[in-house]
Design a protein around this motif. Structure first.
Motif, PDB file in Angstrom:
ATOM      1  N   HIS A 208      30.714  26.748-119.368  1.00  0.00           N
ATOM      2  CA  HIS A 208      30.639  28.179-119.101  1.00  0.00           C
ATOM      3  C   HIS A 208      31.685  28.546-118.055  1.00  0.00           C
ATOM      4  O   HIS A 208      31.896  27.798-117.108  1.00  0.00           O
ATOM      5  CB  HIS A 208      29.272  28.566-118.532  1.00  0.00           C
ATOM      6  CG  HIS A 208      28.180  28.573-119.553  1.00  0.00           C
ATOM      7  ND1 HIS A 208      27.457  27.453-119.857  1.00  0.00           N
ATOM      8  CD2 HIS A 208      27.702  29.576-120.324  1.00  0.00           C
ATOM      9  CE1 HIS A 208      26.563  27.759-120.790  1.00  0.00           C
ATOM     10  NE2 HIS A 208      26.691  29.029-121.091  1.00  0.00           N
ATOM     11  N   GLU A 209      32.279  29.701-118.251  1.00  0.00           N
ATOM     12  CA  GLU A 209      33.130  30.270-117.212  1.00  0.00           C
ATOM     13  C   GLU A 209      32.375  31.412-116.564  1.00  0.00           C
ATOM     14  O   GLU A 209      31.638  32.130-117.249  1.00  0.00           O
ATOM     15  CB  GLU A 209      34.426  30.829-117.822  1.00  0.00           C
ATOM     16  CG  GLU A 209      35.385  29.757-118.263  1.00  0.00           C
ATOM     17  CD  GLU A 209      36.552  30.300-119.063  1.00  0.00           C
ATOM     18  OE1 GLU A 209      37.448  29.507-119.387  1.00  0.00           O
ATOM     19  OE2 GLU A 209      36.569  31.507-119.378  1.00  0.00           O
ATOM     20  N   PHE A 210      32.579  31.577-115.276  1.00  0.00           N
ATOM     21  CA  PHE A 210      32.007  32.730-114.580  1.00  0.00           C
ATOM     22  C   PHE A 210      33.126  33.738-114.401  1.00  0.00           C
ATOM     23  O   PHE A 210      34.111  33.459-113.714  1.00  0.00           O
ATOM     24  CB  PHE A 210      31.403  32.302-113.237  1.00  0.00           C
ATOM     25  CG  PHE A 210      30.081  31.609-113.414  1.00  0.00           C
ATOM     26  CD1 PHE A 210      30.011  30.315-113.914  1.00  0.00           C
ATOM     27  CD2 PHE A 210      28.890  32.269-113.107  1.00  0.00           C
ATOM     28  CE1 PHE A 210      28.784  29.689-114.109  1.00  0.00           C
ATOM     29  CE2 PHE A 210      27.668  31.644-113.303  1.00  0.00           C
ATOM     30  CZ  PHE A 210      27.607  30.356-113.799  1.00  0.00           C
ATOM     31  N   ILE A 405      37.969  38.090-114.539  1.00  0.00           N
ATOM     32  CA  ILE A 405      38.742  37.087-113.796  1.00  0.00           C
ATOM     33  C   ILE A 405      37.883  35.838-113.714  1.00  0.00           C
ATOM     34  O   ILE A 405      36.756  35.895-113.212  1.00  0.00           O
ATOM     35  CB  ILE A 405      39.044  37.591-112.366  1.00  0.00           C
ATOM     36  CG1 ILE A 405      39.854  38.896-112.421  1.00  0.00           C
ATOM     37  CG2 ILE A 405      39.757  36.521-111.547  1.00  0.00           C
ATOM     38  CD1 ILE A 405      39.878  39.643-111.096  1.00  0.00           C
ATOM     39  N   GLU A 406      38.408  34.715-114.182  1.00  0.00           N
ATOM     40  CA  GLU A 406      37.635  33.468-114.131  1.00  0.00           C
ATOM     41  C   GLU A 406      37.627  32.947-112.700  1.00  0.00           C
ATOM     42  O   GLU A 406      38.647  32.514-112.190  1.00  0.00           O
ATOM     43  CB  GLU A 406      38.250  32.418-115.057  1.00  0.00           C
ATOM     44  CG  GLU A 406      37.479  31.117-115.017  1.00  0.00           C
ATOM     45  CD  GLU A 406      38.292  29.931-115.534  1.00  0.00           C
ATOM     46  OE1 GLU A 406      39.050  30.091-116.486  1.00  0.00           O
ATOM     47  OE2 GLU A 406      38.136  28.853-114.944  1.00  0.00           O
ATOM     48  N   VAL A 407      36.456  32.988-112.068  1.00  0.00           N
ATOM     49  CA  VAL A 407      36.370  32.485-110.700  1.00  0.00           C
ATOM     50  C   VAL A 407      35.722  31.105-110.647  1.00  0.00           C
ATOM     51  O   VAL A 407      35.922  30.352-109.696  1.00  0.00           O
ATOM     52  CB  VAL A 407      35.624  33.459-109.764  1.00  0.00           C
ATOM     53  CG1 VAL A 407      36.474  34.684-109.482  1.00  0.00           C
ATOM     54  CG2 VAL A 407      34.273  33.868-110.335  1.00  0.00           C
ATOM     55  N   GLY A 408      34.933  30.783-111.665  1.00  0.00           N
ATOM     56  CA  GLY A 408      34.275  29.484-111.656  1.00  0.00           C
ATOM     57  C   GLY A 408      34.142  28.943-113.065  1.00  0.00           C
ATOM     58  O   GLY A 408      34.237  29.685-114.047  1.00  0.00           O
ATOM     59  N   HIS A 409      33.955  27.633-113.130  1.00  0.00           N
ATOM     60  CA  HIS A 409      33.912  26.972-114.427  1.00  0.00           C
ATOM     61  C   HIS A 409      32.960  25.787-114.311  1.00  0.00           C
ATOM     62  O   HIS A 409      33.156  24.937-113.441  1.00  0.00           O
ATOM     63  CB  HIS A 409      35.332  26.496-114.748  1.00  0.00           C
ATOM     64  CG  HIS A 409      35.541  26.157-116.177  1.00  0.00           C
ATOM     65  ND1 HIS A 409      36.775  25.885-116.698  1.00  0.00           N
ATOM     66  CD2 HIS A 409      34.666  26.043-117.198  1.00  0.00           C
ATOM     67  CE1 HIS A 409      36.662  25.625-117.996  1.00  0.00           C
ATOM     68  NE2 HIS A 409      35.390  25.707-118.313  1.00  0.00           N
ATOM     69  N   VAL A 410      31.932  25.746-115.130  1.00  0.00           N
ATOM     70  CA  VAL A 410      31.058  24.569-115.151  1.00  0.00           C
ATOM     71  C   VAL A 410      31.240  23.883-116.495  1.00  0.00           C
ATOM     72  O   VAL A 410      31.368  24.532-117.518  1.00  0.00           O
ATOM     73  CB  VAL A 410      29.568  24.912-114.891  1.00  0.00           C
ATOM     74  CG1 VAL A 410      29.367  25.376-113.458  1.00  0.00           C
ATOM     75  CG2 VAL A 410      29.058  25.974-115.855  1.00  0.00           C
TER      76      VAL A 410
END
Ligand code: ATP
Ligand code: MG
Length: 568
Positions: A208-210, A405-410
């Motif tokens: 998942h991207e945040f 804007i992609e700020v995080g990525h799990v």
């Protein structure tokens, strides 16, 4: 902090080389300065915000059971060769040799290093679950660094890595990180959405991207408010269409002379047909094996979906010689009939009849082409980019689209690295097993930039209290007025004693100049101390986000500010 002593080089003019608001405002507010392309220094105001984000991340990672470590920036090539990424990672990986002639790189990410640590230290199932994280400098030699901290070459990332005994426990670690991310970005005061994202060539895993919702975002997402499905555009699934109505009699196949007519637009204009009736035949080289992908003329092939379906490492548009070899004709006249390679078709071809395709013969197309009767496909699949008119792939209701804007990525990694680097443990039966891994990144500077993109006005930044470099700025309108200066000093000392982060604008400047700077640097609360109000024992408290002002006694103002800060 006293403004007069602070290193806070604000700019009145718009910096000419900054395209997006966050970059402009970070430069104007004296938060950052560029050293060289994609490499920035954080000045005091900027670094305070960076550290706020880091602290929120740290607290939530610790709360979720992760443990903080700190790994080196310089990494030996051997580890990357072991994982197989030395050859796969492109020029973003900055490589060099040290004086001993050993190959090294600057870490763009730390899967190799952390796996190396864990494989030597973790031997038993009893030592897991284990989640190690760091907040550390990454280097990626981005081809197009831009937008300030949004896409730079050197940047701060929080990266966490989980190690579990099996896939089920790894899912649990993933879920914990997912929740921690929700908490982190909520605490940062951001409007965001976690979306399903592509996992690249690592089969069977998910990610998942945040995304922070922002028009200026480089990513696009599709989401369904009815059922909650949300995905990055490149990942968003397109549902297989309902079975088409039975067709009437098919028209006879017809070859037409179409000199120099190559593109879909040219074909449509020349033959007077709509793009929906034309089939695009694209030849790809999948690990150097040719594959034809068919998609309706008005649709666009999603190369990521093609790559995932084929499970190949490198997917590229075929070169002219490969096209000539499989189609026997040049680009622009390629079609599915008689083509000498595997043919995949997007679902959009289901139920199409009497189509126009290339004839595999220079300057010719075919009309009234029909599936089954004239050609076969090996497989139908979802191979195209989703469009605004497509229904939700899950519930078939309306989809919405937004930029972010992609700020995080799990990311669930599975055993990709533990297999390549032999990170094994003994299970309760004494059997050797591969650890199951996950990795989880947050761009710290990009989060700050995303916050500004979402929260600013014509006057400057509007910090949420949680990220603000200072909670409050005290502005005596005239520091030469002894009474005003004394009242300001007193409130400054009192608030600081309560743990409030206060900036005292003690500069000998006009009130208008001070107000402008306070707005530009975005301090959430401003206490203005002026002669008229002070004469009746009052100060003005102004909120940066709403513009709301209140006349309060010094004590009331103090109580309101302390309460706001305590509520964080
Ligand atoms: P992008 O698709 O934007 O290039 P990525 O998928 O390569 O990002 P990851 O490897 O998932 O990024 O890195 C984790 C996080 O690090 C990203 O979610 C992003 O917040 C941040 N990040 C990645 N590249 C950069 C960069 N060049 N500048 C600033 N932050 C970055
Ligand atoms: Mg990513």
């Amino acid at each position: 902090m006293r403004y007069s002593q602070m290193f806070l080089p604000t700019l009145k003019e718009m910096p000419s080389d900054a395209e997006v608001v966050s970059h402009q405002l970070m430069l104007r507010a004296g938060m950052i300065r560029k050293l060289t392309s994609g490499v920035y220094s954080y000045l005091p105001l900027g670094y305070r915000v960076i550290r706020k984000v880091e602290q929120i991340i740290r607290e939530e990672m610790n709360r979720a059971g992760a443990q903080e470590i700190f790994m080196p920036t310089v990494q030996p090539a051997e580890l990357w060769k072991e994982s197989g990424r030395w050859g796969l990672y492109g020029k973003e990986l900055l490589r060099f040799r040290d004086r001993r002639d050993s190959e090294c790189c600057l870490g763009p990410t730390h899967e190799e290093v952390v796996t190396d640590i864990v494989r030597y230290e973790v031997k038993s199932y009893r030592q897991m679950p284990l989640n190690l994280y760091q907040i550390q400098t990454k280097f990626r030699d981005e081809i197009r660094p831009r937008f300030g901290l949004m896409r730079c070459r050197e940047f701060t990332m929080k990266d966490a890595y989980s190690f579990d005994v099996d896939a089920e426990r790894a899912d649990e670690s993933y879920r914990k990180m997912f929740e921690a991310y929700n908490r982190i970005f909520t605490r940062c005061g951001l409007k965001f959405r976690p979306v399903e994202a592509d996992t690249g060539s690592i089969g069977g895993s998910y990610s998942h991207e945040f995304l922070v919702i922002a028009e200026s975002g480089e990513d696009a997402m599709a989401y369904c408010e009815a059922c909650g499905y949300a995905a990055n555009m490149e990942k968003a699934e397109v549902a297989r269409p309902e079975a088409p109505a039975t067709q009437g009699p098919l028209l006879p196949l017809q070859e037409v002379y179409t000199p120099e007519v190559r593109t879909i637009e040219e074909v449509c204009a020349f033959l007077d047909v709509v793009p929906e009736r034309v089939v695009k035949t694209l030849i790809f080289s999948a690990d150097e094996v040719p594959v034809a992908v068919l998609v309706r003329g008005d649709e666009e092939v999603n190369e990521i979906k093609v790559r995932n379906l084929l499970g190949c490492d490198v997917l590229e548009m075929a070169m002219d010689d490969m096209i000539q070899e499989v189609a026997g004709s040049p680009r622009g006249f390629v079609g599915p009939i008689g083509i000498k390679c595997r043919v995949l078709a997007d679902y959009s071809l289901i139920g199409l009849n009497d189509m126009v395709v290339g004839a595999n013969k220079e300057n010719y197309h075919l009309k009234n082409v029909n599936l089954e009767r004239d050609f076969q496909v090996a497989e139908f699949a979802d191979l195209r980019v989703i469009r605004e008119s497509d229904p939700c792939p899950r519930c078939r209701r309306e989809m919405r689209f937004a930029r972010g804007i992609e700020v995080g990525h799990v990311f669930k990694l599975g055993t990709k690295y533990s297999k390549a680097m032999k990170a094994v443990y003994l299970d309760s039966q004494g059997q050797e097993q591969h650890m199951v891994m996950g990795c989880y990144g947050i761009g710290v500077g990009r989060t700050v930039a995303a916050c500004i993109e979402q929260s600013h006005d014509d006057h400057g930044i509007i910090w949420p209290l949680a990220l603000a470099p200072y909670h409050v700025i005290i502005t005596p309108v005239n520091v030469k007025d002894k009474a005003l200066a004394a009242a300001a000093e007193e409130l400054y000392a009192e608030l600081a004693a309560e743990g409030v982060e206060v900036l005292l604008d003690d500069r000998d400047e006009r009130a208008g100049v001070k107000f402008k700077d306070a707005d530009l640097i975005g301090i959430p609360m401003r206490v203005t101390i002026g002669p008229k109000n002070l004469a009746v024992g009052k100060v003005e408290l102004k909120m940066r986000n709403t513009g709301e002002t209140k006349l309060l006694t010094g004590n009331e103002a103090k109580a309101a500010i302390v309460a706001a800060v305590r509520s964080l």
